[in-house]
Design a protein around this motif. Structure first.
Motif, PDB file in Angstrom:
ATOM      1  N   PRO A 354      46.335  -4.412  18.152  1.00  0.00           N
ATOM      2  CA  PRO A 354      45.659  -4.746  16.901  1.00  0.00           C
ATOM      3  C   PRO A 354      44.938  -3.542  16.285  1.00  0.00           C
ATOM      4  O   PRO A 354      44.542  -2.614  16.986  1.00  0.00           O
ATOM      5  CB  PRO A 354      44.653  -5.819  17.316  1.00  0.00           C
ATOM      6  CG  PRO A 354      44.338  -5.472  18.746  1.00  0.00           C
ATOM      7  CD  PRO A 354      45.624  -4.969  19.326  1.00  0.00           C
ATOM      8  N   LEU A 355      44.777  -3.577  14.957  1.00  0.00           N
ATOM      9  CA  LEU A 355      44.045  -2.542  14.254  1.00  0.00           C
ATOM     10  C   LEU A 355      42.559  -2.884  14.241  1.00  0.00           C
ATOM     11  O   LEU A 355      42.167  -4.046  14.396  1.00  0.00           O
ATOM     12  CB  LEU A 355      44.560  -2.406  12.816  1.00  0.00           C
ATOM     13  CG  LEU A 355      46.057  -2.101  12.665  1.00  0.00           C
ATOM     14  CD1 LEU A 355      46.428  -2.018  11.185  1.00  0.00           C
ATOM     15  CD2 LEU A 355      46.430  -0.819  13.399  1.00  0.00           C
ATOM     16  N   GLN A 356      41.723  -1.846  14.030  1.00  0.00           N
ATOM     17  CA  GLN A 356      40.278  -2.038  14.071  1.00  0.00           C
ATOM     18  C   GLN A 356      39.627  -1.401  12.839  1.00  0.00           C
ATOM     19  O   GLN A 356      39.851  -0.221  12.551  1.00  0.00           O
ATOM     20  CB  GLN A 356      39.689  -1.399  15.338  1.00  0.00           C
ATOM     21  CG  GLN A 356      40.322  -1.915  16.630  1.00  0.00           C
ATOM     22  CD  GLN A 356      39.787  -1.194  17.851  1.00  0.00           C
ATOM     23  OE1 GLN A 356      38.749  -1.547  18.402  1.00  0.00           O
ATOM     24  NE2 GLN A 356      40.506  -0.172  18.275  1.00  0.00           N
ATOM     25  N   LEU A 357      38.854  -2.202  12.124  1.00  0.00           N
ATOM     26  CA  LEU A 357      38.114  -1.731  10.957  1.00  0.00           C
ATOM     27  C   LEU A 357      36.729  -1.279  11.390  1.00  0.00           C
ATOM     28  O   LEU A 357      36.030  -2.001  12.115  1.00  0.00           O
ATOM     29  CB  LEU A 357      38.003  -2.853   9.922  1.00  0.00           C
ATOM     30  CG  LEU A 357      37.142  -2.576   8.689  1.00  0.00           C
ATOM     31  CD1 LEU A 357      37.752  -1.476   7.826  1.00  0.00           C
ATOM     32  CD2 LEU A 357      36.941  -3.863   7.871  1.00  0.00           C
ATOM     33  N   ARG A 358      36.325  -0.072  10.916  1.00  0.00           N
ATOM     34  CA  ARG A 358      35.003   0.450  11.317  1.00  0.00           C
ATOM     35  C   ARG A 358      34.350   1.216  10.170  1.00  0.00           C
ATOM     36  O   ARG A 358      34.975   1.595   9.202  1.00  0.00           O
ATOM     37  CB  ARG A 358      35.130   1.371  12.526  1.00  0.00           C
ATOM     38  CG  ARG A 358      35.936   2.637  12.258  1.00  0.00           C
ATOM     39  CD  ARG A 358      35.842   3.637  13.414  1.00  0.00           C
ATOM     40  NE  ARG A 358      36.773   4.748  13.247  1.00  0.00           N
ATOM     41  CZ  ARG A 358      36.524   5.840  12.534  1.00  0.00           C
ATOM     42  NH1 ARG A 358      35.349   5.960  11.918  1.00  0.00           N
ATOM     43  NH2 ARG A 358      37.430   6.795  12.417  1.00  0.00           N
ATOM     44  N   ASP A 359      33.042   1.451  10.333  1.00  0.00           N
ATOM     45  CA  ASP A 359      32.241   2.315   9.455  1.00  0.00           C
ATOM     46  C   ASP A 359      32.514   2.037   7.977  1.00  0.00           C
ATOM     47  O   ASP A 359      33.026   2.871   7.238  1.00  0.00           O
ATOM     48  CB  ASP A 359      32.515   3.789   9.766  1.00  0.00           C
ATOM     49  CG  ASP A 359      32.046   4.187  11.156  1.00  0.00           C
ATOM     50  OD1 ASP A 359      31.172   3.495  11.701  1.00  0.00           O
ATOM     51  OD2 ASP A 359      32.555   5.180  11.694  1.00  0.00           O
TER      52      ASP A 359
END
Length: 432
Positions: A354-359
């Motif tokens: 899975p992809l991860q959204l951050r900042d």
């Protein structure tokens, strides 16, 4: 000759001298001819086949050469000087030279037009709001500026290292500044912050309305300082609690530093917003649409206007993959902003799910004034992890828009026009 034969008449001395002179002349002439023939033979181009004798030419079924000088002349012509091309151009008629120059001009323009078209199509295959993180190396992490500068003009051998853990400060947030000293080889030097104060930046219109306030720098392992006695002095500044609760704009912290007997000044800047125009709710939902992955972020808008929101996408192992953004008008109230992970970008880069959204950070863009924005509080760290999707979920189609089609067609017309002009020039050259 018999004894009774008459004796030959004696040859006179002048006739003998004439014969000697004739023989010497022929000898010298022969020597000169031999030398000239040898030099001319050496002028023949290397690798030229030797001229066959007349009999050998007949055996080979070839006609004998008319003259040995013809072969030498051809070889010398082939070994022309670098200026031969200029000489050939110089013998062209004005019309021929004009056609040659026109052909070279349109050949170059055609090549340039093709390169421009190819570059534009490649650069716009993804939408501006969904790009590879490689195109935004300065956006891989949130801004944490670090720089070095000489302590002073008189002590250029002493370098100050200045760092801060953020540039954008909102509401009750605090920023940490770090100051240390080193030499030209980056070896630590004795360092001490003698004084520091925060004030409005001088370039801000109307600066000076708020008095400066002191900022403490310590090296005692407390108040954000990582390690006591390591030579790195840390200062903590919280504008809302330290004299700037209603100020909006750029604040500057001046520091006076000493290293042994050398002293100097430096500064560090932040952009401060006392009350954010909107806040993230923390809610994120995802959906597939038109072959792309869409991430919808909840936002509570207190002040309507144009908002810019940006985030970073990492793959499963935490490697940076994409930079996604939003730039649209928003009304007041609770709503969502859409961040697009473009389908073709996913297929081309092939990140592991899975992809991860951050900042995720955002601001309200102001039409005029300084500063040009009002900041939202940044959501630091990972804020959402997506589901896993097979490659068949994403579209290989390039991004399309009215602007892209218009620009692409314009570049195609440039290519076609250059090709038409070149073809016309070549057609003129073929006519007698």
């Amino acid at each position: 000759m018999t004894p009774n034969s008459p004796a030959p008449a004696p040859v006179s001395r002048p006739r003998r001298l004439g014969w000697v002179f004739l023989v010497m002349t022929l000898a010298v002439g022969g020597l000169g001819w031999w030398s000239w023939s040898r030099e001319a033979g050496e002028e023949e181009a290397p690798g030229e086949p030797p001229v066959l004798a007349e009999g050998q030419n007949r055996e080979a079924g070839e006609a004998p050469p008319k003259s040995g000088l013809v072969g030498r002349g051809a070889a010398l012509e082939r070994r022309s000087s670098p200026g031969t091309e200029d000489m050939r151009v110089s013998v062209l008629s004005p019309e021929q030279r004009e056609r040659l120059e026109r052909r070279e001009l349109w050949t170059a323009r055609l090549e340039r037009a093709k390169q421009t078209l190819e570059s534009y199509v490649s650069a716009t295959r993804y939408p501006p709001q969904s790009r590879s993180i490689r195109e935004h190396p300065d956006q891989v992490v949130l801004a944490e500026p670090e720089r070095t500068r000489p302590l002073s003009r008189e002590h250029a051998d002493v370098q100050l290292r200045l760092k801060q853990d953020r540039v954008f400060v909102v509401s009750d947030e605090a920023v940490h500044f770090f100051v240390s000293c080193e030499d030209s080889q980056r070896a630590p030097r004795p360092c001490q912050v003698l004084s520091a104060s925060a004030h409005e930046a001088e370039h801000v219109q109307g600066a000076g309305g708020v008095p400066a306030v002191p900022v403490a720098f310590t090296d005692d392992g407390a108040a954000g300082d990582a390690l006591a006695g390591d030579g790195i002095f840390t200062g903590r500044f919280q504008p809302s609690k330290q004299g700037f609760p209603l100020y909006s704009g750029t604040l500057r912290v001046d520091v006076r530093v000493r290293s042994d007997k050398a002293e100097g000044m430096a500064f560090l800047d932040i952009l401060y917003t006392p009350s954010p125009p909107a806040t993230f709710t923390g809610r994120v939902r995802e959906a597939l649409a038109d072959g792309s992955l869409l991430l919808y972020l909840g936002i509570h808008v207190r002040k309507a206007g144009r908002y810019v929101v940006a985030g970073r996408i990492d793959n499963e192992s935490g490697e940076p993959f994409a930079h996604v953004s939003f730039n649209e008008e928003l009304k007041e109230g609770v709503q969502e902003v859409k961040l697009t992970v473009f389908g073709k970008l996913v297929l081309d880069e092939a990140p592991t799910f899975p992809l991860q959204l951050r900042d995720v950070e955002g601001f309200l863009l102001k039409e005029s004034g300084d500063p040009d924005r009002e900041l939202m509080t940044t959501m630091r760290g990972y804020v959402h992890t997506t589901k896993e999707y097979p490659a068949t979920s994403f579209s290989p189609d390039e991004w399309q828009s009215e602007e892209r089609s218009r620009n692409r067609n314009e570049f195609i017309r440039d290519v076609e026009e250059a090709q038409r002009q070149l073809d016309a020039t070549l057609g003129e050259e073929k006519r007698p």
